[in-house]
Design a protein around this motif. Structure first.
Motif, PDB file in Angstrom:
ATOM      1  N   ALA A  88      -8.291  -0.159 -18.739  1.00 50.61           N
ATOM      2  CA  ALA A  88      -7.696  -0.792 -17.561  1.00 50.61           C
ATOM      3  C   ALA A  88      -6.424  -1.550 -17.930  1.00 50.61           C
ATOM      4  CB  ALA A  88      -8.699  -1.736 -16.904  1.00 50.61           C
ATOM      5  N   GLN A  89      -6.433  -2.203 -19.091  1.00 45.08           N
ATOM      6  CA  GLN A  89      -5.243  -2.943 -19.517  1.00 45.08           C
ATOM      7  C   GLN A  89      -4.056  -2.026 -19.744  1.00 45.08           C
ATOM      8  OE1 GLN A  89      -6.574  -5.054 -22.994  1.00 45.08           O
ATOM      9  NE2 GLN A  89      -7.414  -6.771 -21.816  1.00 45.08           N
ATOM     10  N   ARG A  90      -4.328  -0.797 -20.168  1.00 42.29           N
ATOM     11  CA  ARG A  90      -3.247   0.144 -20.465  1.00 42.29           C
ATOM     12  C   ARG A  90      -2.844   0.988 -19.258  1.00 42.29           C
ATOM     13  NH1 ARG A  90      -5.206   2.668 -26.327  1.00 42.29           N
ATOM     14  NH2 ARG A  90      -5.057   0.717 -27.527  1.00 42.29           N
ATOM     15  N   ASN A  91      -3.683   1.006 -18.243  1.00 40.41           N
ATOM     16  CA  ASN A  91      -3.412   1.862 -17.087  1.00 40.41           C
ATOM     17  C   ASN A  91      -2.360   1.223 -16.192  1.00 40.41           C
ATOM     18  OD1 ASN A  91      -4.156   2.702 -14.066  1.00 40.41           O
ATOM     19  ND2 ASN A  91      -4.792   4.355 -15.412  1.00 40.41           N
ATOM     20  N   PRO A  92      -1.280   1.969 -15.834  1.00 42.16           N
ATOM     21  CA  PRO A  92      -0.209   1.365 -15.019  1.00 42.16           C
ATOM     22  C   PRO A  92      -0.665   0.930 -13.632  1.00 42.16           C
ATOM     23  CG  PRO A  92       0.103   3.749 -15.252  1.00 42.16           C
ATOM     24  CD  PRO A  92      -0.966   3.366 -16.206  1.00 42.16           C
ATOM     25  N   VAL A  93      -1.696   1.574 -13.076  1.00 46.31           N
ATOM     26  CA  VAL A  93      -2.179   1.166 -11.754  1.00 46.31           C
ATOM     27  C   VAL A  93      -2.723  -0.263 -11.817  1.00 46.31           C
ATOM     28  CG1 VAL A  93      -3.863   1.624  -9.938  1.00 46.31           C
ATOM     29  CG2 VAL A  93      -2.645   3.514 -11.010  1.00 46.31           C
ATOM     30  N   TYR A  94      -3.489  -0.559 -12.872  1.00 45.25           N
ATOM     31  CA  TYR A  94      -4.000  -1.918 -13.053  1.00 45.25           C
ATOM     32  C   TYR A  94      -2.875  -2.867 -13.469  1.00 45.25           C
ATOM     33  CZ  TYR A  94      -8.926  -0.494 -12.786  1.00 45.25           C
ATOM     34  OH  TYR A  94     -10.143  -0.042 -12.367  1.00 45.25           O
ATOM     35  N   ALA A  95      -2.126  -2.476 -14.504  1.00 45.21           N
ATOM     36  CA  ALA A  95      -1.151  -3.385 -15.113  1.00 45.21           C
ATOM     37  C   ALA A  95       0.059  -3.654 -14.223  1.00 45.21           C
ATOM     38  CB  ALA A  95      -0.699  -2.815 -16.453  1.00 45.21           C
ATOM     39  N   ASP A  96       0.534  -2.631 -13.510  1.00 49.76           N
ATOM     40  CA  ASP A  96       1.792  -2.764 -12.762  1.00 49.76           C
ATOM     41  C   ASP A  96       1.606  -2.973 -11.265  1.00 49.76           C
ATOM     42  OD1 ASP A  96       3.008  -2.289 -15.189  1.00 49.76           O
ATOM     43  OD2 ASP A  96       3.293  -0.137 -14.801  1.00 49.76           O
ATOM     44  N   TRP A  97       0.406  -2.719 -10.746  1.00 56.67           N
ATOM     45  CA  TRP A  97       0.228  -2.829  -9.295  1.00 56.67           C
ATOM     46  C   TRP A  97      -0.957  -3.705  -8.923  1.00 56.67           C
ATOM     47  CZ3 TRP A  97      -3.451  -1.150  -5.631  1.00 56.67           C
ATOM     48  CH2 TRP A  97      -3.029  -1.253  -4.300  1.00 56.67           C
ATOM     49  N   LEU A  98      -2.160  -3.356  -9.393  1.00 60.61           N
ATOM     50  CA  LEU A  98      -3.372  -4.017  -8.930  1.00 60.61           C
ATOM     51  C   LEU A  98      -3.423  -5.485  -9.360  1.00 60.61           C
ATOM     52  CD1 LEU A  98      -5.820  -3.046  -7.280  1.00 60.61           C
ATOM     53  CD2 LEU A  98      -7.058  -2.738  -9.422  1.00 60.61           C
ATOM     54  N   MET A 124       0.824  -1.196   0.000  1.00 61.00           N
ATOM     55  CA  MET A 124       0.000   0.000   0.000  1.00 61.00           C
ATOM     56  C   MET A 124       0.863   1.253   0.000  1.00 61.00           C
ATOM     57  SD  MET A 124      -3.094   0.559  -0.500  1.00 61.00           S
ATOM     58  CE  MET A 124      -3.852  -1.006  -0.057  1.00 61.00           C
ATOM     59  N   ALA A 125       1.993   1.200   0.678  1.00 58.71           N
ATOM     60  CA  ALA A 125       2.907   2.341   0.648  1.00 58.71           C
ATOM     61  C   ALA A 125       3.401   2.587  -0.774  1.00 58.71           C
ATOM     62  CB  ALA A 125       4.083   2.089   1.588  1.00 58.71           C
ATOM     63  N   GLU A 126       3.637   1.500  -1.519  1.00 51.84           N
ATOM     64  CA  GLU A 126       4.048   1.637  -2.920  1.00 51.84           C
ATOM     65  C   GLU A 126       2.959   2.332  -3.729  1.00 51.84           C
ATOM     66  OE1 GLU A 126       4.732  -1.205  -6.850  1.00 51.84           O
ATOM     67  OE2 GLU A 126       4.749  -2.082  -4.834  1.00 51.84           O
ATOM     68  N   TYR A 127       1.717   1.935  -3.478  1.00 48.18           N
ATOM     69  CA  TYR A 127       0.603   2.576  -4.192  1.00 48.18           C
ATOM     70  C   TYR A 127       0.543   4.067  -3.885  1.00 48.18           C
ATOM     71  CZ  TYR A 127      -4.103   4.300  -5.003  1.00 48.18           C
ATOM     72  OH  TYR A 127      -5.169   5.082  -5.392  1.00 48.18           O
ATOM     73  N   GLU A 128       0.620   4.427  -2.587  1.00 46.82           N
ATOM     74  CA  GLU A 128       0.452   5.822  -2.188  1.00 46.82           C
ATOM     75  C   GLU A 128       1.562   6.711  -2.721  1.00 46.82           C
ATOM     76  OE1 GLU A 128       0.054   5.715   2.043  1.00 46.82           O
ATOM     77  OE2 GLU A 128      -1.881   4.695   2.004  1.00 46.82           O
ATOM     78  N   THR A 129       2.784   6.157  -2.875  1.00 48.16           N
ATOM     79  CA  THR A 129       3.916   6.980  -3.333  1.00 48.16           C
ATOM     80  C   THR A 129       4.133   6.938  -4.840  1.00 48.16           C
ATOM     81  OG1 THR A 129       5.446   5.142  -2.910  1.00 48.16           O
ATOM     82  CG2 THR A 129       5.113   6.743  -1.134  1.00 48.16           C
ATOM     83  N   GLN A 130       3.749   5.824  -5.497  1.00 44.84           N
ATOM     84  CA  GLN A 130       4.086   5.664  -6.903  1.00 44.84           C
ATOM     85  C   GLN A 130       2.896   5.635  -7.856  1.00 44.84           C
ATOM     86  OE1 GLN A 130       6.882   2.449  -7.616  1.00 44.84           O
ATOM     87  NE2 GLN A 130       7.748   2.640  -5.555  1.00 44.84           N
ATOM     88  N   HIS A 131       1.712   5.231  -7.380  1.00 45.12           N
ATOM     89  CA  HIS A 131       0.616   4.995  -8.305  1.00 45.12           C
ATOM     90  C   HIS A 131      -0.600   5.897  -8.110  1.00 45.12           C
ATOM     91  CE1 HIS A 131       2.661   1.486  -9.863  1.00 45.12           C
ATOM     92  NE2 HIS A 131       2.749   0.970  -8.633  1.00 45.12           N
ATOM     93  N   ALA A 132      -0.769   6.477  -6.901  1.00 41.39           N
ATOM     94  CA  ALA A 132      -2.011   7.217  -6.615  1.00 41.39           C
ATOM     95  C   ALA A 132      -2.258   8.345  -7.613  1.00 41.39           C
ATOM     96  CB  ALA A 132      -1.969   7.761  -5.188  1.00 41.39           C
ATOM     97  N   ASP A 133      -1.204   9.049  -8.033  1.00 44.11           N
ATOM     98  CA  ASP A 133      -1.381  10.187  -8.940  1.00 44.11           C
ATOM     99  C   ASP A 133      -1.897   9.773 -10.314  1.00 44.11           C
ATOM    100  OD1 ASP A 133      -0.540  11.889  -6.979  1.00 44.11           O
ATOM    101  OD2 ASP A 133       1.536  12.007  -7.693  1.00 44.11           O
ATOM    102  N   ASN A 134      -1.709   8.513 -10.713  1.00 44.34           N
ATOM    103  CA  ASN A 134      -2.146   8.038 -12.021  1.00 44.34           C
ATOM    104  C   ASN A 134      -3.368   7.132 -11.939  1.00 44.34           C
ATOM    105  OD1 ASN A 134       0.103   9.263 -13.372  1.00 44.34           O
ATOM    106  ND2 ASN A 134       1.393   7.588 -12.611  1.00 44.34           N
ATOM    107  N   ASP A 135      -4.019   7.129 -10.788  1.00 47.63           N
ATOM    108  CA  ASP A 135      -5.114   6.182 -10.556  1.00 47.63           C
ATOM    109  C   ASP A 135      -6.427   6.725 -11.113  1.00 47.63           C
ATOM    110  OD1 ASP A 135      -6.839   4.242  -9.691  1.00 47.63           O
ATOM    111  OD2 ASP A 135      -6.047   4.167  -7.647  1.00 47.63           O
ATOM    112  N   ARG A 136      -6.886   6.120 -12.194  1.00 43.92           N
ATOM    113  CA  ARG A 136      -8.164   6.536 -12.786  1.00 43.92           C
ATOM    114  C   ARG A 136      -9.323   6.253 -11.834  1.00 43.92           C
ATOM    115  NH1 ARG A 136      -8.558   6.350 -18.312  1.00 43.92           N
ATOM    116  NH2 ARG A 136     -10.685   7.073 -17.920  1.00 43.92           N
ATOM    117  N   ARG A 137      -9.196   5.226 -11.007  1.00 44.23           N
ATOM    118  CA  ARG A 137     -10.264   4.908 -10.051  1.00 44.23           C
ATOM    119  C   ARG A 137     -10.431   6.032  -9.035  1.00 44.23           C
ATOM    120  NH1 ARG A 137      -8.206   0.039  -7.056  1.00 44.23           N
ATOM    121  NH2 ARG A 137      -6.433   1.453  -7.010  1.00 44.23           N
TER     122      ARG A 137
END
Length: 347
Positions: A79-89, A42-55
């Motif tokens: 969703a397939q192209r979004n890095p939050v889905y593809a690289d984290w979720l 979750m720390a990875e999400y908050e620092t690296q992915h939150a800014d690009n999160d379409r959700r």
């Protein structure tokens, strides 16, 4: 929240706060461990992915209390192209998300998301109705949590400020048990004198004064609370005045403990009123800045009419401020208020 996850067939929930103002915010919470993940994910999400999160962007567009189902806002191709889905979720075994803004106060936004495993079906209309049914209770819990954080922050700052005072200050309950004492009060209670620790709480060396102090503290903790000043018998070159003030329920020092509290200030009475800090007086007595300024003006010999002229307000407005001031301090008359401020001599 674990029960809600079970009902929604969600593997993970994530609760967090967004606030651009820099104010203290509650720590984010989740049940990652129960899904076989760890806090670092979750720390990875908050620092690296939150800014690009379409959700997240879609959830913030929904009215507070409304439910965002990601498949209604984000296509499978996106969703397939979004890095939050593809690289984290998806690599974590998650996919479908329901998001809600449960609290919106000023610049603060409290959000909760429920994420289903990647092999589960998207959320349906029935899931959405279930979440909407729970939102009022979740929102109330979020408001209470934020309120307790704010009270804790304000109380810690105010209590730290007390340690800078020359006056001896303590927060006590109706039985005179000490919940906080500043450095000056601790020194005073430890030394032989008129005021001391007695029977596990605050007390007086003189029996009659001790009984009177307990009565005054009990009266301050009653509803409505009553303020008073007690002059202790002399045990040194100068007589000590003990001021007992009610702490209103909204005051940070009282609200955290959820029991009636009183503020006890021991000082040598007298002295000039000039130079008293209205902000500190406001913190100690639970007053607004305007009420604190009025209190100090009255204590310096000014009148309510003088205050109205200085403040640029009407006579009726000034009288309203006075009524609020008397109510918060537990005083019934202006002369009692002046006596209390003179005994405090907070400078």
């Amino acid at each position: 929240m674990d029960a809600v996850c079970t009902r929604l067939q969600a593997g993970v929930f994530h609760s967090f706060t967004l606030d651009a103002s820099g104010a203290p915010t509650p720590e984010s919470t989740s049940n990652l461990e129960s899904f076989g993940l760890h806090a670092g994910n979750m720390a990875e999400y908050e620092t690296q992915h939150a800014d690009n999160d379409r959700r997240l962007a879609a959830t913030l567009r929904v009215a507070p209390g409304g439910v965002m189902l990601d498949h209604e806002h984000i296509s499978a191709r996106e969703a397939q192209r979004n890095p939050v889905y593809a690289d984290w979720l998806v690599p974590l075994g998650l996919k479908h998300t329901a998001g809600i803004v449960v609290r919106m106060e000023g610049s603060a936004r409290d959000l909760i998301s429920f994420m289903r495993p990647r092999d589960a079906q998207p959320y349906a209309a029935g899931d959405k109705r279930f979440i909407e049914h729970l939102v009022p209770d979740i929102a109330r819990a979020a408001r209470l949590r934020a309120r307790m954080l704010d009270l804790s922050h304000r109380a810690s700052l105010s209590l730290a400020a007390l340690d800078t005072l020359r006056q001896s200050v303590a927060v006590v309950d109706a039985q005179c048990r000490i919940h906080h004492a500043n450095a000056a009060m601790e020194r005073l209670l430890a030394a032989p004198g008129a005021l001391r620790t007695r029977q596990g709480g605050m007390g007086c060396a003189d029996g009659a004064a001790h009984a009177q102090l307990r009565q005054l503290v009990a009266a301050a903790c009653a509803s409505p609370g009553r303020a008073a000043v007690l002059a202790l018998p002399e045990e040194g070159p100068q007589r000590l005045a003990v001021t007992v003030l009610p702490l209103q329920a909204h005051h940070a020092w009282a609200a955290l403990r959820q029991v009636p509290m009183a503020l006890v200030v021991a000082a040598i009475p007298g002295g000039a009123m000039a130079g008293m800090d209205h902000a500190l007086v406001g913190d100690m007595l639970g007053l607004s800045p305007t009420e604190a300024r009025l209190a100090l003006l009255l204590a310096s010999g000014k009148t309510v009419k003088d205050f109205a002229a200085i403040q640029g307000c009407t006579w009726n407005t000034a009288r309203t401020h006075l009524a609020n001031l008397l109510g918060k301090t537990g005083c019934r008359r202006q002369v009692e208020l002046v006596q209390l401020l003179q005994a405090l001599r907070v400078g």
